[in-house]
Scaffold this active site. Sequence first.
Site, PDB file in Angstrom:
ATOM      1  CG  ASP A   1      -1.708   1.232   1.441  1.00  0.00           C
ATOM      2  OD1 ASP A   1      -1.659   2.120   0.566  1.00  0.00           O
ATOM      3  OD2 ASP A   1      -2.402   1.334   2.469  1.00  0.00           O
TER       4      ASP A   1
ATOM      5  CE  LYS B   1      -1.603   6.976  -3.522  1.00  0.00           C
ATOM      6  NZ  LYS B   1      -2.180   6.073  -2.493  1.00  0.00           N
TER       7      LYS B   1
ATOM      8  CD  GLU C   1      -4.975   3.682  -2.654  1.00  0.00           C
ATOM      9  OE1 GLU C   1      -5.846   4.449  -2.195  1.00  0.00           O
ATOM     10  OE2 GLU C   1      -3.840   4.059  -2.977  1.00  0.00           O
TER      11      GLU C   1
ATOM     12  CG  ASP D   1      -9.151   5.474   2.125  1.00  0.00           C
ATOM     13  OD1 ASP D   1      -8.759   5.972   3.206  1.00  0.00           O
ATOM     14  OD2 ASP D   1      -8.367   5.015   1.272  1.00  0.00           O
TER      15      ASP D   1
HETATM   16  P1  ADP Z   1      -3.394   8.283   4.767  1.00  0.00           P
HETATM   17  O1  ADP Z   1      -4.499   7.532   4.099  1.00  0.00           O
HETATM   18  O2  ADP Z   1      -3.468   9.761   4.512  1.00  0.00           O
HETATM   19  O3  ADP Z   1      -2.054   7.695   4.478  1.00  0.00           O
HETATM   20  P2  ADP Z   1      -3.955   7.029   7.352  1.00  0.00           P
HETATM   21  O4  ADP Z   1      -4.980   6.113   6.817  1.00  0.00           O
HETATM   22  O5  ADP Z   1      -2.698   6.443   7.877  1.00  0.00           O
HETATM   23  O6  ADP Z   1      -3.630   8.210   6.368  1.00  0.00           O
HETATM   24  O7  ADP Z   1      -4.678   7.875   8.536  1.00  0.00           O
HETATM   25  C1  ADP Z   1      -4.018   8.846   9.273  1.00  0.00           C
HETATM   26  C2  ADP Z   1      -5.067   9.564  10.115  1.00  0.00           C
HETATM   27  O8  ADP Z   1      -5.697   8.621  10.991  1.00  0.00           O
HETATM   28  C3  ADP Z   1      -4.485  10.649  11.013  1.00  0.00           C
HETATM   29  O9  ADP Z   1      -5.275  11.820  10.901  1.00  0.00           O
HETATM   30  C4  ADP Z   1      -4.619  10.052  12.400  1.00  0.00           C
HETATM   31  O10 ADP Z   1      -4.799  11.043  13.412  1.00  0.00           O
HETATM   32  C5  ADP Z   1      -5.863   9.212  12.257  1.00  0.00           C
HETATM   33  N1  ADP Z   1      -5.935   8.200  13.308  1.00  0.00           N
HETATM   34  C6  ADP Z   1      -5.041   7.233  13.605  1.00  0.00           C
HETATM   35  N2  ADP Z   1      -5.448   6.556  14.700  1.00  0.00           N
HETATM   36  C7  ADP Z   1      -6.620   7.095  15.082  1.00  0.00           C
HETATM   37  C8  ADP Z   1      -7.543   6.850  16.156  1.00  0.00           C
HETATM   38  N3  ADP Z   1      -7.301   5.906  17.060  1.00  0.00           N
HETATM   39  N4  ADP Z   1      -8.655   7.615  16.232  1.00  0.00           N
HETATM   40  C9  ADP Z   1      -8.882   8.589  15.337  1.00  0.00           C
HETATM   41  N5  ADP Z   1      -8.066   8.892  14.332  1.00  0.00           N
HETATM   42  C10 ADP Z   1      -6.948   8.142  14.205  1.00  0.00           C
HETATM   43 MG    MG Z   2      -4.688   5.604   3.156  1.00  0.00          MG
END
Ligand code: ADP
Ligand code: MG
Length: 627
Positions: free
Chosen positions: A25, A86, A185, A207
């Site tokens: 990913d 990206k 995805e 997502d």
């Molecule tokens: P991306 O798709 O942009 O790569 P991610 O899917 O890794 O990002 O998500 C990152 C986001 O998820 C951040 O804003 C982070 O604060 C949020 N996040 C991670 N853990 C939690 C949680 N336990 N509760 C709420 N938000 C969360």
């Molecule tokens: Mg993501």
Amino acid sequence: MALLQISEPGQTTAPHQHRLAVGIDLGTTNSLVATVRSAQAQTLPDENGHHLLPSVVRYGEEVIEVGDAAVEHAVKDPSNTIVSVKRLMGRAAADLKSLGESSPYEFSTGDSSVAKIKTRSGDVSAVEVSAEILKTLKNRAIATLGDDLVGAVITVPAYFDDAQRQATKDAARLADLNVLRLLNEPTAAAVAYGLDTGQEGVIAIYDLGGGTFDISILRLKQGVFEVLATGGDSALGGDDFDHVIAEWMLQQAAYKKTPSPSLVRLLMREARSAKEQLASDNEVNIKVEAEDFKWQGVLSLSQMRDLIEPLIKKTIMACRRSLRDADVSAEDVLEVVMVGGSTRTLAVREMVGEFFQREPLVSIDPDKVVAVGAALQADVLAGNKPGDEMLLLDVIPLSLGIETMGGLSEKIIYRNTPIPVAKAQDFTTYKDGQTAMAVHVVQGERELVDDCRSLARFDLRGFPPSVAGAARIRVTYQVDADGLLTVSAREENSGVEASVDVKPSYGLTDSEIETMLRDSMDHASDDMHSRMLREQQVEAERVVEALDAALKKDGDELLSEEEKGNISEARELLVNAKASDDSENIKAAIKKLENACADYVARRMNSNIRNAMQGHSVEEYAGKDQE
Ligand code: ADP
Ligand code: MG
């Protein structure tokens, strides 16, 4: 280690020989690598036990750092630390100007059409930066699994266009990683939940990450996931939750001044950790002391919900739009899959559940679900499941067409056709003596080429001249399993051929794709009208040109003055009609001219035969029209 053996995906292997393949990913904020071990798909951690690799690359004095190490330096060395690369994939230098102020990097203004970022290690492209992330994940996989890595399935957003997909493949090649397949995805997330083998029907993938929101509406039909619609907001995510919580803290503390950048950063960090804690607790104590800011308080679950509700509502509105685009209703949706860290927030789950009127699927870690699905797919493609017919197919997002006379797009492969696919269509020449044909490949749903996106142009040259309509040119469009297009053209009588791999002109944004799709729906009837008009105009032009050429050659010989007058009158009528925008009118004028010429045409035919009998060939005659 033994020599690496790579064979075609799908070939069977001996049961004891499990071939290692990974799913990757490649995310905007975080990237992951996963594999199937003992029939279980799992993400692989680094030596510190971290599964998520921040998608951050720093070009240091001596070394290139990727992930956590790079993040640590992002604040100190922002211009050499590349984040969210990206968003730059497959973008031309010109496209990046629009990113403008918001970007901390300096872009190189070299003559290359590919955008490059200036760093202390020289200019780097988005492909090169992504390759560093892929290399790191590949090395992590090799360290855990051993050397014999057959290849990887890499995921890309459903709305990625050809250029962005090609850029992703280029990055893999640069990282010396064999790409088994690029996978959408949302499709990967659906696979992770085993939905590909489940009930046929509509599936929604929600997502919500750190900075982006994507909603995809898929339809599963006979083992194929069709993308019905994609939507979202490329500037909405968990970071915005943090922002409103930080604002709230400033308010609570009755802080009236403009906060300094470092205070903002601190408050954002506090907000983020409070938010994440509220995924499991009902309230959280917050204490912030910095500079002239001092505050202590409690953020409750319901308080946070009030703060972020407007943001979640925005995502729900995008869901509603996408359902409408897909022409399905919320009740038609069988399952809702939650992806992205921000879907851990309870209020998000609840509001999404309410909207779709069903419990969303959350049992697989929303950070890992895409990588897990990719790993399952990689396992199949590496041939570890002999006899398993589950070969997921994706579909092409926008129709692929060819420009025909009059600037019309003739669609060769329609949108949502499962890939891989090859389609051929026969074309012929427009003019006598034509020896070359221009092939213009376009992408989009609209009828006029001007309203579609130009992907590539090439010429098929050097086939023998003949009368208009006699040449038979077969144009073949082939889209491979990764959604990449090859176009070839072959003149069937002579065997002359030419082809091109489409390296599309870089830079179509997601919203442009959406706009293109929406426009095609909005303009469908306009387009049909323009199409008919253009077709008649082209036909009119062809008839007039053919007539003029004939008259020049033998008009005086075969026609009386009166006949010439009649024909010339009908010709005039058609020329005037052609300038109008009434296709019926043009059609009628063409008919009239053809009637006026009927006798002349018959006489020409006889005269041609006579000439041929005098030792000339018809081909020679046709050849005289050559330009
Ligand atoms: P991306 O798709 O942009 O790569 P991610 O899917 O890794 O990002 O998500 C990152 C986001 O998820 C951040 O804003 C982070 O604060 C949020 N996040 C991670 N853990 C939690 C949680 N336990 N509760 C709420 N938000 C969360
Ligand atoms: Mg993501």
